[in-house]
Design an enzyme around this catalytic site. Structure first.
Site, mmCIF file in Angstrom:
data_model
loop_
_atom_site.group_PDB
_atom_site.id
_atom_site.type_symbol
_atom_site.label_atom_id
_atom_site.label_comp_id
_atom_site.label_asym_id
_atom_site.label_seq_id
_atom_site.Cartn_x
_atom_site.Cartn_y
_atom_site.Cartn_z
ATOM 1 N N HIS A 1 -22.146 -6.315 -1.971
ATOM 2 C CA HIS A 1 -21.202 -5.745 -1.005
ATOM 3 C C HIS A 1 -21.151 -4.224 -0.986
ATOM 4 O O HIS A 1 -20.343 -3.645 -0.263
ATOM 5 C CB HIS A 1 -19.796 -6.309 -1.266
ATOM 6 C CG HIS A 1 -19.777 -7.798 -1.289
ATOM 7 N ND1 HIS A 1 -19.976 -8.521 -2.449
ATOM 8 C CD2 HIS A 1 -19.651 -8.701 -0.298
ATOM 9 C CE1 HIS A 1 -19.941 -9.803 -2.163
ATOM 10 N NE2 HIS A 1 -19.766 -9.947 -0.874
ATOM 11 N N GLY B 1 -6.702 0.620 1.434
ATOM 12 C CA GLY B 1 -7.151 -0.637 2.040
ATOM 13 C C GLY B 1 -8.047 -0.388 3.243
ATOM 14 O O GLY B 1 -9.060 -1.056 3.446
ATOM 15 N N ARG C 1 -8.991 5.197 6.497
ATOM 16 C CA ARG C 1 -8.240 6.058 5.583
ATOM 17 C C ARG C 1 -9.168 6.622 4.506
ATOM 18 O O ARG C 1 -8.998 7.755 4.062
ATOM 19 C CB ARG C 1 -7.062 5.311 4.969
ATOM 20 C CG ARG C 1 -6.001 6.254 4.480
ATOM 21 C CD ARG C 1 -4.702 5.553 4.158
ATOM 22 N NE ARG C 1 -4.130 4.898 5.293
ATOM 23 C CZ ARG C 1 -3.532 3.703 5.250
ATOM 24 N NH1 ARG C 1 -3.448 3.047 4.122
ATOM 25 N NH2 ARG C 1 -3.017 3.189 6.338
ATOM 26 N N ARG D 1 -20.474 -3.741 5.759
ATOM 27 C CA ARG D 1 -19.336 -4.375 6.456
ATOM 28 C C ARG D 1 -18.273 -3.381 6.898
ATOM 29 O O ARG D 1 -17.091 -3.723 6.997
ATOM 30 C CB ARG D 1 -18.649 -5.421 5.562
ATOM 31 C CG ARG D 1 -19.487 -6.652 5.354
ATOM 32 C CD ARG D 1 -18.793 -7.588 4.390
ATOM 33 N NE ARG D 1 -19.620 -8.749 4.169
ATOM 34 C CZ ARG D 1 -19.325 -9.969 4.603
ATOM 35 N NH1 ARG D 1 -18.216 -10.200 5.257
ATOM 36 N NH2 ARG D 1 -20.134 -10.971 4.354
ATOM 37 N N GLU E 1 3.282 -5.516 -1.690
ATOM 38 C CA GLU E 1 1.988 -5.125 -1.120
ATOM 39 C C GLU E 1 1.035 -6.290 -1.346
ATOM 40 O O GLU E 1 1.490 -7.404 -1.623
ATOM 41 C CB GLU E 1 1.521 -3.776 -1.677
ATOM 42 C CG GLU E 1 1.449 -3.691 -3.190
ATOM 43 C CD GLU E 1 0.195 -4.240 -3.776
ATOM 44 O OE1 GLU E 1 -0.869 -3.643 -3.570
ATOM 45 O OE2 GLU E 1 0.260 -5.277 -4.500
ATOM 46 N N MET E 2 -0.272 -6.089 -1.245
ATOM 47 C CA MET E 2 -1.155 -7.256 -1.243
ATOM 48 C C MET E 2 -2.383 -7.170 -2.156
ATOM 49 O O MET E 2 -3.278 -8.003 -2.043
ATOM 50 C CB MET E 2 -1.613 -7.537 0.199
ATOM 51 C CG MET E 2 -0.441 -7.822 1.130
ATOM 52 S SD MET E 2 -0.937 -8.328 2.769
ATOM 53 C CE MET E 2 -1.550 -9.983 2.432
ATOM 54 N N GLU E 3 -2.452 -6.182 -3.047
ATOM 55 C CA GLU E 3 -3.683 -6.024 -3.839
ATOM 56 C C GLU E 3 -3.511 -5.770 -5.338
ATOM 57 O O GLU E 3 -4.380 -6.147 -6.131
ATOM 58 C CB GLU E 3 -4.542 -4.849 -3.276
ATOM 59 C CG GLU E 3 -5.154 -5.092 -1.915
ATOM 60 C CD GLU E 3 -4.195 -4.818 -0.756
ATOM 61 O OE1 GLU E 3 -3.136 -4.198 -1.007
ATOM 62 O OE2 GLU E 3 -4.475 -5.236 0.371
ATOM 63 N N ASP F 1 7.618 0.481 5.338
ATOM 64 C CA ASP F 1 8.645 -0.306 6.012
ATOM 65 C C ASP F 1 9.644 -0.808 4.979
ATOM 66 O O ASP F 1 9.321 -0.891 3.796
ATOM 67 C CB ASP F 1 8.040 -1.464 6.821
ATOM 68 C CG ASP F 1 7.034 -2.274 6.047
ATOM 69 O OD1 ASP F 1 5.880 -1.829 5.940
ATOM 70 O OD2 ASP F 1 7.405 -3.331 5.524
HETATM 71 N N1 HPA Z 1 4.100 -6.838 2.985
HETATM 72 C C1 HPA Z 1 2.934 -6.775 2.381
HETATM 73 N N2 HPA Z 1 2.209 -5.680 2.342
HETATM 74 C C2 HPA Z 1 2.682 -4.583 2.941
HETATM 75 C C3 HPA Z 1 3.898 -4.588 3.590
HETATM 76 C C4 HPA Z 1 4.632 -5.779 3.603
HETATM 77 O O1 HPA Z 1 5.716 -5.849 4.177
HETATM 78 N N3 HPA Z 1 4.084 -3.355 4.104
HETATM 79 C C5 HPA Z 1 3.018 -2.611 3.766
HETATM 80 N N4 HPA Z 1 2.162 -3.357 3.062
#
Ligand code: HPA
Length: 238
Positions: free
Chosen positions: A5, A21, A25, A44, A180-182, A205
């Site tokens: 990758h 991510g 950026r 990719r 967040e997600m990572e 947010d």
């Molecule tokens: N959830 C998951 N990841 C995020 C969020 C969220 O609300 N905002 C920014 N990254």
């Protein structure tokens, strides 16, 4: 050397890779914060660059979204390209009532609904923690520049769109600062690969109030976090 990758040469990455991510950026960091930045991979559309900051080599490469995606790139960077430190530079949704939009959260520990760390430990729970050395370097850099950061626990979710949002109230009640997600996946890889990782995220947010930043606002408020991450990379050395 080309891994499945990442299409870069063995010495193309610096010891520290900043990891947003979003590939755009990564390009923004290379074009606006690094000197002599050179594109080293674009498989990719996951753009990776190496340049210098304060005279030291630093890299920036995107992770894509979610634990499965960052897991692929972090594993190849640590195992095949000799990368020592990955600093995630991302965004998060704030849960703690006293967090404001634009605050920078450092995830000292990351709880998660992902199963990847259990897979690493054959069913046991792994304490997904940031590397002390990086957290300390972030803290030193933040104090030197008068940048405020909020350090604490975060939650790395596999789903952005949750089937039941009441889980957020539980997380907030458990003292989790942001979602967040990572990070939890990245920390699990760093721990098992015996390398270092940390994640810092701008609050874009607020999940309690529904307040959110515009995308232009996101870009500009990311600049101070990017600068903090780069000064941290210099402290960690090359
Ligand atoms: N959830 C998951 N990841 C995020 C969020 C969220 O609300 N905002 C920014 N990254």
């Amino acid at each position: 050397m080309v891994t499945p990758h990442i299409a870069a040469q063995p010495d193309d990455f610096a010891a520290t890779v900043l990891m947003p991510g979003d590939p755009l950026r990564a390009r923004y960091v290379a074009e606006h914060h690094l000197e002599d930045a050179r594109l080293v991979t674009e498989v990719r559309g996951i753009l990776g660059y190496t340049g210098t900051f304060s005279g030291q080599r630093v890299s920036v490469m995107a992770s894509g979204m979610g634990i499965p995606s960052i897991s692929i790139y972090a594993t190849e960077l640590y195992r095949e390209y000799g990368v020592q430190n990955i600093i995630r530079i991302g965004t998060c949704g704030g849960l703690a009532p006293d967090l404001s939009l634009r605050d920078v959260v450092v995830g000292v520990g990351a709880s998660t609904d992902s199963n990847t760390n259990r897979m690493r430990l054959m069913g046991f729970d792994l304490a997904a923690t940031a590397s002390y050395e990086i957290v300390r370097a972030i803290d030193d850099s933040a104090r030197e520049s008068g940048t405020s950061v909020v350090m604490g626990g975060i939650f790395s979710s596999d789903l952005f769109y949750l089937p039941d949002e009441t889980i957020m109230d539980r997380l907030a009640a458990a003292g989790i600062l942001a979602v967040e997600m990572e990070a939890a996946g990245l920390y699990g890889i760093a721990l098992t690969e015996k390398r270092r990782a940390a994640a810092m995220m701008t609050v874009t947010d607020n999940l309690a109030t529904g307040e959110r930043m515009s995308s232009e606002d996101r870009q500009t408020s990311l600049d101070s976090m990017i600068d903090l991450a780069l000064r941290t990379a210099v402290k960690l050395g090359d």
